[in-house]
Scaffold this active site. Sequence first.
Site, PDB file in Angstrom:
ATOM      1  N   ALA A   1      24.499  26.213  48.331  1.00 25.37           N
ATOM      2  CA  ALA A   1      23.993  24.885  48.713  1.00 25.37           C
ATOM      3  C   ALA A   1      25.008  23.816  48.330  1.00 25.37           C
ATOM      4  CB  ALA A   1      22.664  24.606  48.026  1.00 25.37           C
TER       5      ALA A   1
ATOM      6  N   ASP B   1      17.423  23.691  47.223  1.00 27.85           N
ATOM      7  CA  ASP B   1      18.805  23.694  46.722  1.00 27.85           C
ATOM      8  C   ASP B   1      19.623  22.551  47.313  1.00 27.85           C
ATOM      9  OD1 ASP B   1      17.904  26.045  45.652  1.00 27.85           O
ATOM     10  OD2 ASP B   1      19.707  27.191  46.147  1.00 27.85           O
TER      11      ASP B   1
ATOM     12  N   GLY C   1      22.254  32.586  41.640  1.00 30.88           N
ATOM     13  CA  GLY C   1      21.012  31.817  41.478  1.00 30.88           C
ATOM     14  C   GLY C   1      21.226  30.403  40.987  1.00 30.88           C
ATOM     15  N   LEU C   2      22.493  29.944  40.979  1.00 30.55           N
ATOM     16  CA  LEU C   2      22.764  28.575  40.525  1.00 30.55           C
ATOM     17  C   LEU C   2      23.128  27.649  41.697  1.00 30.55           C
ATOM     18  CD1 LEU C   2      24.708  29.212  37.176  1.00 30.55           C
ATOM     19  CD2 LEU C   2      22.258  28.915  37.536  1.00 30.55           C
ATOM     20  N   GLY C   3      22.804  28.085  42.900  1.00 29.21           N
ATOM     21  CA  GLY C   3      22.920  27.189  44.056  1.00 29.21           C
ATOM     22  C   GLY C   3      24.336  26.901  44.521  1.00 29.21           C
ATOM     23  N   SER C   4      25.255  27.864  44.354  1.00 24.83           N
ATOM     24  CA  SER C   4      26.637  27.562  44.754  1.00 24.83           C
ATOM     25  C   SER C   4      26.753  27.429  46.271  1.00 24.83           C
ATOM     26  CB  SER C   4      27.618  28.607  44.222  1.00 24.83           C
ATOM     27  OG  SER C   4      27.438  29.823  44.873  1.00 24.83           O
TER      28      SER C   4
HETATM   29  O1  PMV Z   1      19.515  32.234  44.683  1.00 23.64           O
HETATM   30  P1  PMV Z   1      19.566  30.859  45.214  1.00 23.64           P
HETATM   31  O2  PMV Z   1      20.228  29.896  44.289  1.00 23.64           O
HETATM   32  O3  PMV Z   1      20.157  30.803  46.593  1.00 23.64           O
HETATM   33  O4  PMV Z   1      18.035  30.331  45.354  1.00 23.64           O
HETATM   34  C1  PMV Z   1      17.138  30.893  46.310  1.00 23.64           C
HETATM   35  C2  PMV Z   1      15.769  30.301  46.150  1.00 23.64           C
HETATM   36  C3  PMV Z   1      14.693  30.882  47.101  1.00 23.64           C
HETATM   37  O5  PMV Z   1      13.456  30.237  46.793  1.00 23.64           O
HETATM   38  C4  PMV Z   1      14.522  32.369  46.891  1.00 23.64           C
HETATM   39  C5  PMV Z   1      15.029  30.617  48.561  1.00 23.64           C
HETATM   40  C6  PMV Z   1      14.932  29.153  48.980  1.00 23.64           C
HETATM   41  O6  PMV Z   1      15.508  28.832  50.016  1.00 23.64           O
HETATM   42  O7  PMV Z   1      14.258  28.345  48.310  1.00 23.64           O
END
Ligand code: PMV
Length: 290
Positions: free
Chosen positions: A80, A123, A75-78
Amino acid sequence: MATWSAPGKVFLFGEHAVVYGKPGIAMAIKPRVMVTVRHSRFYQKPNSPYIAECFRILDIKGSVYVRSQLPSASGLGSSAAVTVATLFAINDEFSLGHSREELAALSHEVEKITQSGHASATDTYVSTYGGMVLIRSGEKRRLIPPENFSIVIGNTLVSHNTAEMVARVADLMQNSPKIADPIMDSIGAITMEAMHNMENHKELGILMNRNQALLDALGVGHPALSHLALAVRSAGAYGAKLSGAGGGGCIWALCSKGNKNRVINAIEDCDARPIVTSIDTEGVRKEKDE
Ligand code: PMV
């Protein structure tokens, strides 16, 4: 040889709802992913689907080397960050001449393709430009970061799969719109309230906790996330919520300077990993070659 790095992010408010046109707020953080790309006669298809897609979309073959300060699938965008850094490194090494805007847009394309069509620009945008941003439908706005925004991240060490979580929410949207739509509307309203209350930590904490409850209602919670969020709130954090897709990964807690250490200890007591970091205002950048 060209080396570029891009920062990770914390999803402050509005994840999942942002995929359906609601507003989302994210902030780039210090830990980065570094990607080195070079011309090479020996092309080996990269293991990461994100990196493979970067080479495919630019129609380039080269070799790639990645070092990351970010935990993956948390959930920290690695993903992206790796996508953004790879596209900028390919662009540089092969002198393709794409602008920052074009590469930001291409990064979003790569994420969409790799995540079966569902990905907001959050992201990739925040990783490209850094800072704190508001994303809503086509609109992308840089926000002035609040003063004394003291956060601690807690990693549950339960890895998640973004595509799976996004698909779970898509199912709910399709099969139970009467339940899902009002949840999305409420998350959108919370995000807008949050944008106007960035300096008011007490209020922001309440909004974080409400957003977390609604993410649970969407079905993207996890017992380890709930446990961690409750523990840091008991330790005095203003509020706590997950960051990103959920189903595992990280929470972030809003702290005062005075209770940061208590929050860090509470995270460790849950057998989770604290990450103490702050905003990165720079975004993607070229690094010196080693
Ligand atoms: O888990 P992450 O860091 O890939 O974030 C996903 C965020 C979502 O809103 C669930 C998907 C998106 O593309 O925004």
